[in-house]
Design a protein around this motif. Structure first.
Motif, short mmCIF file in Angstrom:
data_model
loop_
_atom_site.label_atom_id
_atom_site.label_comp_id
_atom_site.label_asym_id
_atom_site.label_seq_id
_atom_site.Cartn_x
_atom_site.Cartn_y
_atom_site.Cartn_z
N LYS A 124 48.00 -63.07 13.19
CA LYS A 124 48.47 -64.07 14.14
C LYS A 124 49.91 -63.77 14.55
N TRP A 125 50.26 -64.27 15.73
CA TRP A 125 51.63 -64.26 16.20
C TRP A 125 52.25 -62.87 16.28
N VAL A 126 51.44 -61.88 16.62
CA VAL A 126 51.97 -60.54 16.83
C VAL A 126 51.74 -60.16 18.28
N GLY A 127 52.48 -59.15 18.73
CA GLY A 127 52.46 -58.80 20.14
C GLY A 127 51.26 -57.97 20.55
N PRO A 128 51.16 -57.70 21.84
CA PRO A 128 50.06 -56.87 22.34
C PRO A 128 50.27 -55.42 21.92
N SER A 129 49.20 -54.66 21.92
CA SER A 129 49.29 -53.25 21.54
C SER A 129 48.29 -52.45 22.34
N SER A 130 48.68 -51.20 22.62
CA SER A 130 47.77 -50.29 23.32
C SER A 130 46.95 -49.45 22.34
N HIS A 131 47.17 -49.64 21.05
CA HIS A 131 46.50 -48.85 20.03
C HIS A 131 45.23 -49.55 19.55
N SER A 132 44.09 -48.95 19.77
CA SER A 132 42.83 -49.60 19.44
C SER A 132 42.68 -49.83 17.94
N GLU A 133 43.32 -49.04 17.12
CA GLU A 133 43.12 -49.16 15.68
C GLU A 133 43.71 -50.43 15.08
N VAL A 134 44.56 -51.13 15.80
CA VAL A 134 45.12 -52.36 15.26
C VAL A 134 44.27 -53.57 15.59
N TYR A 135 43.22 -53.37 16.35
CA TYR A 135 42.32 -54.46 16.70
C TYR A 135 41.14 -54.47 15.75
N ASP A 136 40.81 -55.64 15.23
CA ASP A 136 39.80 -55.73 14.17
C ASP A 136 38.45 -56.28 14.65
N SER A 137 38.47 -57.06 15.69
CA SER A 137 37.24 -57.67 16.18
C SER A 137 36.98 -57.16 17.59
N TRP A 138 35.75 -56.76 17.82
CA TRP A 138 35.37 -56.18 19.10
C TRP A 138 34.12 -56.86 19.65
N GLY A 139 34.07 -56.99 20.97
CA GLY A 139 32.85 -57.46 21.61
C GLY A 139 31.89 -56.32 21.84
N GLN A 140 30.75 -56.64 22.45
CA GLN A 140 29.71 -55.65 22.69
C GLN A 140 29.94 -54.86 23.98
N GLY A 141 30.79 -55.37 24.82
CA GLY A 141 31.10 -54.66 26.06
C GLY A 141 30.34 -55.17 27.26
N THR A 142 30.93 -54.94 28.42
CA THR A 142 30.27 -55.28 29.69
C THR A 142 30.47 -54.09 30.63
N GLN A 143 29.39 -53.69 31.29
CA GLN A 143 29.41 -52.49 32.11
C GLN A 143 29.99 -52.77 33.49
N VAL A 144 30.93 -51.92 33.90
CA VAL A 144 31.48 -51.97 35.25
C VAL A 144 31.13 -50.65 35.94
N THR A 145 30.48 -50.73 37.07
CA THR A 145 30.11 -49.54 37.82
C THR A 145 30.66 -49.66 39.23
N VAL A 146 31.44 -48.68 39.63
CA VAL A 146 32.03 -48.67 40.96
C VAL A 146 31.39 -47.55 41.76
N SER A 147 30.78 -47.90 42.86
CA SER A 147 30.12 -46.89 43.70
C SER A 147 31.11 -46.37 44.74
N SER A 148 31.08 -45.06 44.94
CA SER A 148 32.01 -44.44 45.89
C SER A 148 31.44 -44.41 47.28
#
Length: 124
Positions: free
Chosen positions: A100-124
């Motif tokens: 709790k009460w810690v800043g944002p981070s760009s390092h994935s290893e400091v994150y402990d809980s993950w969702g299943q993901g949502t797909q984004v597809t951009v057509s050219s």
């Protein structure tokens, strides 16, 4: 913390999408939450993160195009994606830090809980 992403889909180049990450638990507002993405054959990439005070970090590839925000009353973190490009096509994940009460981070290893993901597809 359990996380559920939604809002992905198929969009044309230049279009917009808003992703949502709904968390669980009474303390969700005290955790930093990040968005990451992974395209087929590529490493997971940092997109954006926001902490409990709404301090924010963005990945270089999305600066100026994506906006992260949070509504703690709804236990939700949003990722507004504008000016989407073909290269933004990926599976997008949200993740929460367990401290709790810690800043944002760009390092994935400091994150402990993950969702299943949502797909984004951009057509050219």
């Amino acid at each position: 913390v359990q996380l559920v992403e939604s809002g992905g889909g198929l969009v044309h180049d230049g279009g917009s999408l808003r992703l949502s990450c709904v968390g669980s638990g009474a303390s969700f507002g005290s955790y930093a939450v990040g968005w990451f993405r992974q395209a087929p054959g590529k490493d997971r990439e940092f997109v954006a993160a926001i902490d409990w005070r709404s301090s924010i970090e963005y990945g270089d590839v999305v600066k100026g195009r994506f906006t992260i925000s949070r509504d703690n009353a709804k236990k939700t973190v949003y990722l507004q994606m504008d000016s989407l490009e073909f290269e933004d096509t990926a599976l997008y994940f949200c993740a929460a830090r367990s401290l709790k009460w810690v800043g944002p981070s760009s390092h994935s290893e400091v994150y402990d809980s993950w969702g299943q993901g949502t797909q984004v597809t951009v057509s050219s």
